[in-house]
Scaffold this motif. Structure first.
Motif, PDB file in Angstrom:
ATOM      1  N   GLY A   1      26.626  35.490  31.761  1.00  0.00           N
ATOM      2  CA  GLY A   1      27.701  35.445  32.732  1.00  0.00           C
ATOM      3  C   GLY A   1      27.826  34.061  33.331  1.00  0.00           C
ATOM      4  O   GLY A   1      27.346  33.095  32.743  1.00  0.00           O
ATOM      5  N   PRO A   2      28.451  33.929  34.489  1.00  0.00           N
ATOM      6  CA  PRO A   2      28.951  35.007  35.335  1.00  0.00           C
ATOM      7  C   PRO A   2      30.173  35.711  34.756  1.00  0.00           C
ATOM      8  O   PRO A   2      31.000  35.094  34.101  1.00  0.00           O
ATOM      9  N   ILE A   3      30.227  37.022  35.025  1.00  0.00           N
ATOM     10  CA  ILE A   3      31.343  37.864  34.622  1.00  0.00           C
ATOM     11  C   ILE A   3      32.192  38.111  35.862  1.00  0.00           C
ATOM     12  O   ILE A   3      31.691  38.656  36.852  1.00  0.00           O
ATOM     13  N   LEU A   4      33.441  37.696  35.837  1.00  0.00           N
ATOM     14  CA  LEU A   4      34.297  37.901  37.003  1.00  0.00           C
ATOM     15  C   LEU A   4      34.754  39.353  37.055  1.00  0.00           C
ATOM     16  O   LEU A   4      35.093  39.959  36.030  1.00  0.00           O
ATOM     17  N   GLN A   5      34.744  39.921  38.244  1.00  0.00           N
ATOM     18  CA  GLN A   5      35.142  41.319  38.435  1.00  0.00           C
ATOM     19  C   GLN A   5      36.092  41.423  39.620  1.00  0.00           C
ATOM     20  O   GLN A   5      36.006  40.660  40.577  1.00  0.00           O
ATOM     21  N   GLY A   6      37.023  42.350  39.503  1.00  0.00           N
ATOM     22  CA  GLY A   6      38.020  42.536  40.557  1.00  0.00           C
ATOM     23  C   GLY A   6      39.386  41.999  40.205  1.00  0.00           C
ATOM     24  O   GLY A   6      40.365  42.278  40.908  1.00  0.00           O
ATOM     25  N   LEU A   7      39.494  41.208  39.110  1.00  0.00           N
ATOM     26  CA  LEU A   7      40.805  40.727  38.675  1.00  0.00           C
ATOM     27  C   LEU A   7      41.524  41.807  37.875  1.00  0.00           C
ATOM     28  O   LEU A   7      40.891  42.697  37.300  1.00  0.00           O
ATOM     29  N   ALA A   8      42.841  41.691  37.799  1.00  0.00           N
ATOM     30  CA  ALA A   8      43.636  42.686  37.072  1.00  0.00           C
ATOM     31  C   ALA A   8      43.559  42.493  35.568  1.00  0.00           C
ATOM     32  O   ALA A   8      44.040  43.342  34.812  1.00  0.00           O
ATOM     33  N   ALA A   9      42.966  41.394  35.120  1.00  0.00           N
ATOM     34  CA  ALA A   9      42.795  41.133  33.690  1.00  0.00           C
ATOM     35  C   ALA A   9      41.494  40.371  33.504  1.00  0.00           C
ATOM     36  O   ALA A   9      41.031  39.677  34.418  1.00  0.00           O
ATOM     37  N   PRO A  10      40.870  40.478  32.319  1.00  0.00           N
ATOM     38  CA  PRO A  10      39.576  39.821  32.117  1.00  0.00           C
ATOM     39  C   PRO A  10      39.700  38.308  31.920  1.00  0.00           C
ATOM     40  O   PRO A  10      40.176  37.838  30.883  1.00  0.00           O
ATOM     41  N   ILE A  11      39.317  37.575  32.940  1.00  0.00           N
ATOM     42  CA  ILE A  11      39.251  36.113  32.896  1.00  0.00           C
ATOM     43  C   ILE A  11      37.851  35.747  33.359  1.00  0.00           C
ATOM     44  O   ILE A  11      37.445  36.111  34.470  1.00  0.00           O
ATOM     45  N   ASN A  12      37.105  35.051  32.508  1.00  0.00           N
ATOM     46  CA  ASN A  12      35.707  34.778  32.828  1.00  0.00           C
ATOM     47  C   ASN A  12      35.405  33.296  32.860  1.00  0.00           C
ATOM     48  O   ASN A  12      35.997  32.495  32.139  1.00  0.00           O
ATOM     49  N   ASP A  13      34.449  32.974  33.707  1.00  0.00           N
ATOM     50  CA  ASP A  13      34.141  31.596  34.065  1.00  0.00           C
ATOM     51  C   ASP A  13      32.768  31.200  33.511  1.00  0.00           C
ATOM     52  O   ASP A  13      31.743  31.753  33.915  1.00  0.00           O
TER      53      ASP A  13
END
Length: 332
Positions: free
Chosen positions: A296-308
């Motif tokens: 990760g980090p795995i971003l959570q809470g967004l309406a679509a999967p966008i990861n940083d």
């Protein structure tokens, strides 16, 4: 539990289109070639087409099957400009400013997701988290019912006695510097959902502090205590408990002694840190001192999967996070 292999197998079972917004980065180009070879996802690289192809030759990798789009001369620019203008005109943006914005690869990639031309995006190898999140907040925004975007990191430990056969989820380690009790509660709930959806856990969530069940008094402790109450009110079906010290959350004998009435003390598989400092320090200590893999980090809470990605990421890190992003897109 071979977590990473499991993600790759799940991703390969239903290919999703994932955008790489940083086509001028060596790690991104190498990862794209490997992902295409392993058939983990369909990859779109953004950047100057000739430069990316030349880089691939220099690196000795094959980008056959990988789509390359140059945001500067894409056929999508007019569509993306007009869509972005409609989204942001209440902020006083002009069409000229909208067109300039969507030529930025991070904005262009996010617009691909918004217009259903892609399923997810992985970025951050050459950009700070804020740069990755800004277009996400402006374009795809948060998921329904969610107001706090946070991050989760999957920790794969050598010691299999912790978590689920050595697998745990830590949050928030990358986004919120000082969450209030409501934000902390939402982070706990969304991280439990992440653990369940991605890892098929029965989440046992420990809200960490330097205090266990009132053993110390301080405003920082009170913030965690209130977060536990809010989490119980908003998600009574989840196993969330605290406040508790890390040893009480992780070690059965300590948990029984310090928190005898807790159903998750000593058995936690999800750790919620009280602030970003402790979360970021905590996961890096476990990674470096215990030799754990941090995914990760795995971003959570967004309406679509966008990861940083971390700017210190490896090619393998890019591949692993892409597989996770693809699985998130399947779940969506």
């Amino acid at each position: 539990m071979d977590v990473l292999r499991n993600f790759k197998e799940r991703a390969a079972s239903d290919l999703k289109k994932i955008v790489f917004a940083e086509g001028d980065d060596e790690r991104i180009v190498k990862a794209a070639a490997e992902i295409e070879a392993e058939k983990i996802a369909e990859i779109v690289i953004l950047g100057n087409r000739e430069s990316i192809q030349n880089s691939a030759e220099d690196y000795g990798v094959d980008l056959d099957g990988v789509e390359i789009i140059d945001p500067e001369d894409s056929d999508y620019i007019v569509e993306f400009r007009d869509e972005f203008y409609e989204l942001r005109k209440h902020k006083g943006i002009t069409k000229e400013e909208a067109e300039k914005a969507v030529k930025d690869p991070l904005y262009f990639g996010t617009m691909m997701i918004y217009t259903d031309k892609a399923d997810g995006m992985v970025a951050g190898a050459a950009n700070a988290t804020g740069n990755v999140l800004r277009p996400a907040f402006q374009i795809v925004k948060t998921a329904p019912g969610i107001s706090t975007v946070s991050s989760a990191i999957i920790m794969v430990l050598k010691d299999k006695s912790f978590g689920e056969e050595g697998v745990m989820v830590f949050s928030d380690c990358a986004v919120n510097p000082a969450p209030n009790s409501e934000q902390l509660a939402e982070i706990a709930i969304t991280t439990a959902d992440t653990a369940h959806r991605l890892l098929d856990f029965d989440p046992k969530v420990a809200m960490l502090s330097f205090s266990t069940m009132g053993s110390a008094r301080h405003e920082n402790v009170e913030n965690v205590q209130q977060a536990v109450k809010v989490a119980h009110q908003n998600a009574p079906h989840l196993k969330i408990d605290g406040e508790m010290q890390a040893d009480a959350a992780l070690v059965e004998s300590v948990g029984k002694r310090k928190a005898p009435d807790s159903e998750i003390a000593g058995e936690a598989n999800v750790l919620i840190f009280p602030d970003l400092q402790s979360g970021n320090i905590g996961y890096k200590l476990v990674q470096r001192l215990a030799g754990a893999d941090a995914v990760g980090p795995i971003l959570q809470g967004l309406a679509a999967p966008i990861n940083d990605l971390s700017r210190g990421c490896s090619v393998d890190d890019v591949i692993n996070l892409t597989a996770i992003t693809a699985v998130q897109a399947q779940n969506k």
